[in-house]
Design a protein around this motif. Structure first.
Motif, PDB file in Angstrom:
ATOM      1  N   LYS A  91       1.385   1.459 -10.985  1.00  0.00           N
ATOM      2  CA  LYS A  91       2.218   2.216 -11.923  1.00  0.00           C
ATOM      3  C   LYS A  91       3.680   1.953 -11.609  1.00  0.00           C
ATOM      4  O   LYS A  91       4.093   1.975 -10.453  1.00  0.00           O
ATOM      5  N   GLY A  92       4.480   1.672 -12.652  1.00  0.00           N
ATOM      6  CA  GLY A  92       5.890   1.382 -12.463  1.00  0.00           C
ATOM      7  C   GLY A  92       6.783   2.277 -13.290  1.00  0.00           C
ATOM      8  O   GLY A  92       6.385   3.370 -13.717  1.00  0.00           O
ATOM      9  N   ALA A  93       7.994   1.795 -13.534  1.00  0.00           N
ATOM     10  CA  ALA A  93       8.989   2.579 -14.269  1.00  0.00           C
ATOM     11  C   ALA A  93       8.498   2.858 -15.685  1.00  0.00           C
ATOM     12  O   ALA A  93       7.835   2.018 -16.319  1.00  0.00           O
ATOM     13  N   GLY A  94       8.842   4.059 -16.183  1.00  0.00           N
ATOM     14  CA  GLY A  94       8.470   4.422 -17.542  1.00  0.00           C
ATOM     15  C   GLY A  94       7.002   4.693 -17.740  1.00  0.00           C
ATOM     16  O   GLY A  94       6.531   4.768 -18.873  1.00  0.00           O
ATOM     17  N   GLY A  95       6.249   4.804 -16.644  1.00  0.00           N
ATOM     18  CA  GLY A  95       4.821   5.087 -16.759  1.00  0.00           C
ATOM     19  C   GLY A  95       3.976   3.870 -17.100  1.00  0.00           C
ATOM     20  O   GLY A  95       2.774   4.000 -17.341  1.00  0.00           O
ATOM     21  N   LYS A  96       4.590   2.682 -17.144  1.00  0.00           N
ATOM     22  CA  LYS A  96       3.821   1.476 -17.463  1.00  0.00           C
ATOM     23  C   LYS A  96       2.855   1.167 -16.326  1.00  0.00           C
ATOM     24  O   LYS A  96       3.202   1.280 -15.145  1.00  0.00           O
ATOM     25  N   THR A  97       1.615   0.765 -16.666  1.00  0.00           N
ATOM     26  CA  THR A  97       0.592   0.497 -15.653  1.00  0.00           C
ATOM     27  C   THR A  97      -0.042  -0.869 -15.867  1.00  0.00           C
ATOM     28  O   THR A  97       0.003  -1.434 -16.965  1.00  0.00           O
ATOM     29  N   ALA A  98      -0.601  -1.369 -14.810  1.00  0.00           N
ATOM     30  CA  ALA A  98      -1.423  -2.586 -14.842  1.00  0.00           C
ATOM     31  C   ALA A  98      -2.538  -2.366 -13.836  1.00  0.00           C
ATOM     32  O   ALA A  98      -2.344  -1.675 -12.831  1.00  0.00           O
ATOM     33  N   ASN A  99      -3.714  -2.916 -14.111  1.00  0.00           N
ATOM     34  CA  ASN A  99      -4.814  -2.717 -13.170  1.00  0.00           C
ATOM     35  C   ASN A  99      -5.649  -3.973 -13.050  1.00  0.00           C
ATOM     36  O   ASN A  99      -5.641  -4.838 -13.945  1.00  0.00           O
ATOM     37  N   ALA A 100      -6.336  -4.082 -11.938  1.00  0.00           N
ATOM     38  CA  ALA A 100      -7.179  -5.248 -11.687  1.00  0.00           C
ATOM     39  C   ALA A 100      -8.202  -4.891 -10.621  1.00  0.00           C
ATOM     40  O   ALA A 100      -7.984  -3.986  -9.806  1.00  0.00           O
ATOM     41  N   ARG A 101      -9.325  -5.595 -10.641  1.00  0.00           N
ATOM     42  CA  ARG A 101     -10.313  -5.441  -9.582  1.00  0.00           C
ATOM     43  C   ARG A 101      -9.767  -6.071  -8.309  1.00  0.00           C
ATOM     44  O   ARG A 101      -9.148  -7.124  -8.344  1.00  0.00           O
ATOM     45  N   LEU A 102     -10.040  -5.425  -7.183  1.00  0.00           N
ATOM     46  CA  LEU A 102      -9.524  -5.887  -5.894  1.00  0.00           C
ATOM     47  C   LEU A 102     -10.503  -6.872  -5.285  1.00  0.00           C
ATOM     48  O   LEU A 102     -11.670  -6.553  -5.051  1.00  0.00           O
ATOM     49  N   ALA A 103     -10.029  -8.087  -5.010  1.00  0.00           N
ATOM     50  CA  ALA A 103     -10.854  -9.108  -4.370  1.00  0.00           C
ATOM     51  C   ALA A 103     -10.784  -8.915  -2.858  1.00  0.00           C
ATOM     52  O   ALA A 103      -9.715  -9.012  -2.264  1.00  0.00           O
ATOM     53  N   LEU A 104     -11.928  -8.606  -2.257  1.00  0.00           N
ATOM     54  CA  LEU A 104     -11.983  -8.368  -0.812  1.00  0.00           C
ATOM     55  C   LEU A 104     -12.526  -9.583  -0.094  1.00  0.00           C
ATOM     56  O   LEU A 104     -13.414 -10.279  -0.584  1.00  0.00           O
ATOM     57  N   GLY A 105     -12.010  -9.841   1.084  1.00  0.00           N
ATOM     58  CA  GLY A 105     -12.572 -10.848   1.972  1.00  0.00           C
ATOM     59  C   GLY A 105     -12.992 -10.160   3.256  1.00  0.00           C
ATOM     60  O   GLY A 105     -13.542  -9.074   3.256  1.00  0.00           O
ATOM     61  N   SER A 106     -12.699 -10.792   4.384  1.00  0.00           N
ATOM     62  CA  SER A 106     -13.002 -10.174   5.667  1.00  0.00           C
ATOM     63  C   SER A 106     -12.002  -9.052   5.944  1.00  0.00           C
ATOM     64  O   SER A 106     -10.863  -9.094   5.488  1.00  0.00           O
ATOM     65  N   ILE A 107     -12.450  -8.044   6.685  1.00  0.00           N
ATOM     66  CA  ILE A 107     -11.619  -6.880   6.986  1.00  0.00           C
ATOM     67  C   ILE A 107     -11.659  -6.636   8.487  1.00  0.00           C
ATOM     68  O   ILE A 107     -12.739  -6.498   9.063  1.00  0.00           O
ATOM     69  N   SER A 108     -10.494  -6.587   9.123  1.00  0.00           N
ATOM     70  CA  SER A 108     -10.405  -6.243  10.541  1.00  0.00           C
ATOM     71  C   SER A 108     -10.000  -4.778  10.651  1.00  0.00           C
ATOM     72  O   SER A 108      -8.857  -4.422  10.356  1.00  0.00           O
ATOM     73  N   ARG A 109     -10.943  -3.941  11.062  1.00  0.00           N
ATOM     74  CA  ARG A 109     -10.691  -2.513  11.133  1.00  0.00           C
ATOM     75  C   ARG A 109     -10.104  -2.121  12.480  1.00  0.00           C
ATOM     76  O   ARG A 109     -10.176  -2.872  13.445  1.00  0.00           O
ATOM     77  N   SER A 110      -9.553  -0.920  12.535  1.00  0.00           N
ATOM     78  CA  SER A 110      -8.989  -0.437  13.786  1.00  0.00           C
ATOM     79  C   SER A 110     -10.115  -0.066  14.743  1.00  0.00           C
ATOM     80  O   SER A 110     -11.260   0.155  14.320  1.00  0.00           O
ATOM     81  N   PRO A 111      -9.824   0.019  16.047  1.00  0.00           N
ATOM     82  CA  PRO A 111     -10.884   0.347  17.017  1.00  0.00           C
ATOM     83  C   PRO A 111     -11.530   1.703  16.784  1.00  0.00           C
ATOM     84  O   PRO A 111     -12.661   1.925  17.212  1.00  0.00           O
ATOM     85  N   ASP A 112     -10.842   2.620  16.108  1.00  0.00           N
ATOM     86  CA  ASP A 112     -11.381   3.962  15.877  1.00  0.00           C
ATOM     87  C   ASP A 112     -12.081   4.102  14.532  1.00  0.00           C
ATOM     88  O   ASP A 112     -12.444   5.214  14.141  1.00  0.00           O
ATOM     89  N   ALA A 113     -12.281   3.010  13.807  1.00  0.00           N
ATOM     90  CA  ALA A 113     -12.846   3.088  12.455  1.00  0.00           C
ATOM     91  C   ALA A 113     -14.298   3.540  12.499  1.00  0.00           C
ATOM     92  O   ALA A 113     -15.030   3.295  13.466  1.00  0.00           O
ATOM     93  N   ARG A 114     -14.717   4.214  11.405  1.00  0.00           N
ATOM     94  CA  ARG A 114     -16.107   4.657  11.271  1.00  0.00           C
ATOM     95  C   ARG A 114     -17.049   3.470  11.095  1.00  0.00           C
ATOM     96  O   ARG A 114     -18.191   3.489  11.534  1.00  0.00           O
TER      97      ARG A 114
END
Length: 323
Positions: A91-114
């Motif tokens: 969401k940007g100025a004037g309420g204008k929006t754009a959306n897209a599906r998020l492309a995920l790859g590998s994820i390095s989580r923190s040591p305390d992650a569930r």
């Protein structure tokens, strides 16, 4: 707009970057919302997913090619699952929006992650079992000497000697039996048949995305080999379709679009999206994929018929496709 996730290695595990790319992105100031597809909940920034839309401040940095790079911390990174589907709303100025599906790859989580870095629930390593004490050698049992009798016969002496030997032998055998019994009790017991790691579709997909060299072509090839006879395996295959198609692998376009096409059978838990399906069908037509144009026309005809029957969502899709 296109959206991609990558680890922010400069800040360490648990930190990432969402990159947004497009020609008509809204102007600053920006905020983003991250929506999960399975239950339509939104990330609140502290690891929770809630039913109300949460706008997160976007401290975006503009890259050399005009991309928006938005840093995100462990509150969001640790809650992401590689087998989930997410949509980024900018969401940007004037309420204008754009959306897209998020492309995920590998994820390095923190040591305390569930979750760990394969999106499995993190488990603590079991503490080593204390060794069972080794039973001490059985001490020889000293039997009291029989009372002396006057002039015992040779047969009585032999009988007494035999009894003493038998008792001593029984004591030794009992010590050996008791030691073996305790050793068997200390050994770990096998329960059931162990399943090989990665035997299910979800595990294979997680292993693929946590490998160092996963590619769009590799995702398409793996998708063809996976079983697709239940909801979890269909969801896992969709993750591969999504990754391969969003990264320009044309061989998977029609499979990907079919999952989103409301005129086709339900695929796993994936929500139907005629606009996204139409976009992928058009990409398939541009890549000269046989059957793409026919599939798009069939979807349009289905939407028209559904709209005439009073389906409000189909009517909205048709209107947006014409616009």
């Amino acid at each position: 707009m296109q959206a991609f996730y990558s680890d922010n290695k400069a800040f360490g595990p648990g930190n990432g970057t969402i990159t947004l790319r497009g020609d008509n992105l809204p102007q600053p100031p920006w905020s983003i919302a991250l929506q999960r597809s399975t239950d339509q909940k939104y990330a609140s920034g502290d690891g929770q997913w809630v039913g109300e839309i949460c706008s997160l401040p976007a401290a975006a940095q503009i890259g050399a090619n005009g991309d928006l790079n938005i840093p995100i911390g462990p509150g969001i990174v640790d809650s992401l699952d590689q087998l989930e589907q997410y949509r980024v709303i900018l969401k940007g100025a004037g309420g204008k929006t754009a959306n897209a599906r998020l492309a995920l790859g590998s994820i390095s989580r923190s040591p305390d992650a569930r979750l760990d870095n394969t999106a499995r629930p993190r488990q603590e390593l079991p503490k080593p079992a204390k060794p069972e004490p080794v039973p001490e050698r059985a001490e020889a049992i000293i039997l009291p000497e029989p009372a002396k009798q006057d002039a015992p016969t040779g047969k009585k002496k032999l009988l007494r000697y035999t009894i003493v030997c038998v008792l001593a032998l029984l004591c030794v055998l009992w010590a050996i039996f008791d030691r073996n019994r305790k050793s068997e009790d200390a050994a770990p017991q096998k329960t059931g048949i162990e399943q090989p790691a990665g035997s299910d579709a979800a595990a294979q997909v997680r292993a693929f995305f946590t490998s160092q060299n996963h590619t769009a072509k590799g995702a398409a090839d793996l998708a063809l080999k996976l079983p697709k006879d239940d909801i979890p395996s269909q969801d896992a295959a969709y993750r591969l379709y999504y990754y391969a198609a969003e990264n320009g692998e044309p061989s998977i376009y029609l499979d990907y679009a079919a999952c989103l096409d409301p005129s086709r059978a339900q695929w796993g838990t994936i929500q139907k999206d005629a606009l996204q399906a139409g976009e992928i069908y058009r990409k398939a037509m541009g890549a000269n994929m046989a059957g793409a144009a026919e599939a798009l026309e069939n979807m349009r005809a289905w939407l028209k018929n559904a709209a005439e029957q009073g389906d409000q969502k189909a009517s909205a899709w048709l209107k947006q496709m014409k616009e």
